[in-house]
Design a protein around this motif. Structure first.
Motif, PDB file in Angstrom:
ATOM      1  N   LEU A 156       0.838  -1.201   0.000  1.00 13.26           N
ATOM      2  CA  LEU A 156       0.000   0.000   0.000  1.00 13.26           C
ATOM      3  C   LEU A 156       0.876   1.254   0.000  1.00 13.26           C
ATOM      4  CD1 LEU A 156      -2.744   1.438   0.289  1.00 13.26           C
ATOM      5  CD2 LEU A 156      -2.530   1.169   2.760  1.00 13.26           C
ATOM      6  N   ASP A 157       0.736   2.045  -1.051  1.00 14.36           N
ATOM      7  CA  ASP A 157       1.411   3.348  -1.170  1.00 14.36           C
ATOM      8  C   ASP A 157       0.351   4.419  -0.893  1.00 14.36           C
ATOM      9  OD1 ASP A 157       2.826   5.618  -1.790  1.00 14.36           O
ATOM     10  OD2 ASP A 157       3.068   5.148  -3.922  1.00 14.36           O
ATOM     11  N   LEU A 158       0.228   4.837   0.385  1.00  9.72           N
ATOM     12  CA  LEU A 158      -0.887   5.678   0.799  1.00  9.72           C
ATOM     13  C   LEU A 158      -0.935   7.005   0.049  1.00  9.72           C
ATOM     14  CD1 LEU A 158      -3.290   6.017   2.757  1.00  9.72           C
ATOM     15  CD2 LEU A 158      -1.698   7.087   4.370  1.00  9.72           C
ATOM     16  N   ASN A 159       0.213   7.679  -0.096  1.00 13.75           N
ATOM     17  CA  ASN A 159       0.238   9.001  -0.742  1.00 13.75           C
ATOM     18  C   ASN A 159       0.691   8.942  -2.190  1.00 13.75           C
ATOM     19  OD1 ASN A 159       2.848   8.325  -0.106  1.00 13.75           O
ATOM     20  ND2 ASN A 159       3.429  10.364   0.616  1.00 13.75           N
ATOM     21  N   ASN A 160       0.747   7.742  -2.745  1.00 17.72           N
ATOM     22  CA  ASN A 160       1.035   7.548  -4.178  1.00 17.72           C
ATOM     23  C   ASN A 160       2.310   8.242  -4.629  1.00 17.72           C
ATOM     24  OD1 ASN A 160      -1.476   6.112  -4.605  1.00 17.72           O
ATOM     25  ND2 ASN A 160      -2.507   8.097  -4.477  1.00 17.72           N
ATOM     26  N   ASP A 161       3.364   8.147  -3.791  1.00 17.19           N
ATOM     27  CA  ASP A 161       4.642   8.760  -4.158  1.00 17.19           C
ATOM     28  C   ASP A 161       5.649   7.740  -4.680  1.00 17.19           C
ATOM     29  OD1 ASP A 161       5.245   7.396  -1.851  1.00 17.19           O
ATOM     30  OD2 ASP A 161       6.155   9.109  -0.805  1.00 17.19           O
ATOM     31  N   GLY A 162       5.201   6.492  -4.912  1.00 16.79           N
ATOM     32  CA  GLY A 162       6.082   5.465  -5.443  1.00 16.79           C
ATOM     33  C   GLY A 162       6.850   4.701  -4.383  1.00 16.79           C
ATOM     34  N   ILE A 163       6.599   4.970  -3.119  1.00 18.09           N
ATOM     35  CA  ILE A 163       7.301   4.298  -2.014  1.00 18.09           C
ATOM     36  C   ILE A 163       6.274   3.554  -1.178  1.00 18.09           C
ATOM     37  CG2 ILE A 163       8.728   4.638   0.040  1.00 18.09           C
ATOM     38  CD1 ILE A 163       9.764   7.195  -1.310  1.00 18.09           C
ATOM     39  N   ILE A 164       6.552   2.291  -0.892  1.00 14.97           N
ATOM     40  CA  ILE A 164       5.632   1.460  -0.133  1.00 14.97           C
ATOM     41  C   ILE A 164       5.588   1.939   1.322  1.00 14.97           C
ATOM     42  CG2 ILE A 164       5.062  -0.882   0.606  1.00 14.97           C
ATOM     43  CD1 ILE A 164       4.816  -0.277  -2.416  1.00 14.97           C
ATOM     44  N   PHE A 211       1.799  -4.518   8.079  1.00 18.78           N
ATOM     45  CA  PHE A 211       3.174  -4.250   8.476  1.00 18.78           C
ATOM     46  C   PHE A 211       3.545  -2.824   8.035  1.00 18.78           C
ATOM     47  CE2 PHE A 211       2.701  -8.774   7.924  1.00 18.78           C
ATOM     48  CZ  PHE A 211       3.376  -9.324   9.013  1.00 18.78           C
ATOM     49  N   SER A 212       4.050  -2.049   8.964  1.00 18.07           N
ATOM     50  CA  SER A 212       4.464  -0.677   8.663  1.00 18.07           C
ATOM     51  C   SER A 212       5.842  -0.664   8.027  1.00 18.07           C
ATOM     52  CB  SER A 212       4.485   0.168   9.942  1.00 18.07           C
ATOM     53  OG  SER A 212       3.204   0.241  10.510  1.00 18.07           O
ATOM     54  N   GLN A 213       5.990   0.154   7.001  1.00 21.84           N
ATOM     55  CA  GLN A 213       7.270   0.298   6.320  1.00 21.84           C
ATOM     56  C   GLN A 213       7.796   1.732   6.513  1.00 21.84           C
ATOM     57  OE1 GLN A 213       8.453  -2.392   5.089  1.00 21.84           O
ATOM     58  NE2 GLN A 213       6.690  -3.696   4.623  1.00 21.84           N
ATOM     59  N   SER A 214       9.092   1.889   6.466  1.00 18.21           N
ATOM     60  CA  SER A 214       9.749   3.213   6.459  1.00 18.21           C
ATOM     61  C   SER A 214       9.376   4.085   7.662  1.00 18.21           C
ATOM     62  CB  SER A 214       9.405   3.973   5.160  1.00 18.21           C
ATOM     63  OG  SER A 214       9.725   3.207   4.028  1.00 18.21           O
ATOM     64  N   GLY A 215       9.169   3.462   8.823  1.00 16.22           N
ATOM     65  CA  GLY A 215       8.888   4.237  10.030  1.00 16.22           C
ATOM     66  C   GLY A 215       7.467   4.736  10.150  1.00 16.22           C
TER      67      GLY A 215
END
Length: 445
Positions: free
Chosen positions: A51-59, A86-90
């Motif tokens: 899931l890329d919540l803000n659609n910036d290309g980062i999961i 699972f949370s990614q990138s903090g």
């Protein structure tokens, strides 16, 4: 390293977009079409959705379904089925099942790493077969929401994802369907679960009267309001400390605006120019006496200050004196006198000067007195009159020498409340840098 660079770049792009078009900031909604289903139809299965919540290309988050079946000795089994995020990138996710319209913001409890939405365990057959305990708040099979929080640069954003989760203890299938998600593009602003749009705040400002107003008569500005609005008033584009209510009282000239914020957007009103008329302070003076003896003819001429286009109205004891509209006025009776000056449509009052009877004819006036006290005797208050403005210390003692009152003054006229004094004779003492004087007065009940 590449991932961090992409995150920083996306933070810069989003910040720039918000700065350039803050009035158009809104809920950013994504419809997963068709819905994405992660279904495990058997006992050995694992599926995931990024899931890329803000659609910036980062999961930002990974949703996962898991189903496992193992045998154990003797002839037993353990079945475990779960849906997790699972949370990614903090980033952070909330563990609780949320219904539609629940608020997602700083008041919600978020968790790092992984959140088990629903997990069930079933075991049997053998004494060593111990399944994992059943846990997770997603007991409903209807659609629900997960509250999400992501960090981009130094900014925090809130959002949601809508899921349909089915994990049954007695059915082999475990399923998670991802339907849609959204986030609030204003940093640190909440969003409601299921919210896809948000109206912009209104920024109209109305004034309680004309925007040109008089000194001493503040102008009240009022902003449009709705549930969830916050306000910040500015004067000449600078925020006014503490001015965060819907209304603001203007006391000085300037250009005033208000910034209105709701959960989705920020908008600033059109500047409103407000002008305060500041006439000169009315001042009256006299070279005549303010203190007379009983039987003496009172004749005190007062003179008001003058300036362009000013008109006058003299008052005695705060009541207009008929026909007394010249710069000068001669008082012939005791009382408190002042002048009301009007110019540019605004009116201001001077301080009052009091004429009083404070002695009897025949009393010795061979020594010039610096102060006069009236009325004497007194019931509620006494007025102390000096010949000119001066800094002095006034102290009052009773006949036993006990200090009952003390005050530092810097005025020509001072009034003291003696209503709490016991009936009797008191000594008042004036001490200044140049002079020293003592007088007596009495209080009656």
């Amino acid at each position: 390293m590449k991932k961090q660079l992409l995150k920083k770049l996306s933070a810069f792009i989003i910040t720039a977009m918000l700065f350039s078009a803050s009035a158009n900031a809104q809920i950013v909604y994504t419809d997963v079409n068709p819905d994405t289903s992660m279904t495990c139809p058997n006992y050995q299965c694992s599926k995931s959705y990024n899931l890329d919540l803000n659609n910036d290309g980062i999961i930002d988050f990974t949703l996962s379904t898991y189903s496992n079946y193992t045998t154990c000795f003797p002839q037993g089994y353990v079945s475990t089925k779960s849906v997790s995020i699972f949370s990614q990138s903090g980033n952070l996710a909330a563990a609780n099942y949320l219904s539609a319209n629940a608020s997602v913001g700083s008041s919600l409890s978020f968790t790092t790493n992984s959140v088990i939405l629903r997990r069930v365990g079933l075991g049997g057959g053998g004494i060593r077969c111990t399944p994992l305990p059943t846990t997770g708040s997603w007991t409903s099979t209807s659609d629900g929401y997960v509250g999400l929080q992501i960090t981009v640069g130094s900014n925090t954003y809130y959002g949601w994802v809508r899921l349909n989760v089915v994990v049954d203890q007695f059915v082999s299938t475990v399923s998670c369907i991802v339907k849609d998600y959204a986030y609030n593009s204003i940093p640190n602003q909440p969003i409601f679960a299921g919210q896809t749009t948000c109206p912009l705040p209104t920024v109209n400002v109305s004034a309680s009267g004309a925007t040109t107003f008089c000194y001493g008569s503040p102008l009240t500005l009022t902003a449009d309001s709705a549930s969830g609005y916050t306000f910040q008033w500015q004067k000449n584009t600078v925020a006014i400390s503490g001015a965060t209510a819907r209304t603001y009282k203007v006391t000085t000239s300037g250009n005033y605006t208000v910034t209105t914020t709701n959960t989705c957007s920020i908008a600033t009103s059109t500047p409103l120019s407000c002008t305060r008329i500041f006439n000169q302070t009315p001042v009256i003076s006299t070279s005549d006496s303010l203190a007379y003896c009983a039987g003496q003819a009172i004749n005190t001429k007062f003179t008001a200050n003058t300036y362009t286009a000013v008109t006058y109205q003299w008052q005695k004891n705060s009541v207009n004196i008929n026909g007394a509209i010249a710069p000068n006025f001669t008082a012939t009776t005791t009382g408190n006198y002042r002048v009301r000056e009007t110019a540019n449509g605004c009116t201001r009052n001077s301080s009052a000067k009091s004429i009083a009877i404070n002695c009897r004819i025949g009393e010795d006036f061979s020594n010039e007195s610096l102060l006069s006290i009236y009325p004497n005797p007194a019931i509620n208050y006494i007025t102390i009159q000096f010949p000119y403005d001066q800094s002095a210390i006034i102290s009052i003692t009773n006949l036993f020498g006990q200090l009952v009152y003390s005050e530092k003054v810097n005025a020509e006229l001072t009034q003291i409340d003696v209503s709490r004094f016991a009936a009797g004779i008191y000594m008042i003492r004036l001490g200044s840098k140049e002079n020293f004087e003592t007088k007596t007065f009495s209080v009656i009940k």
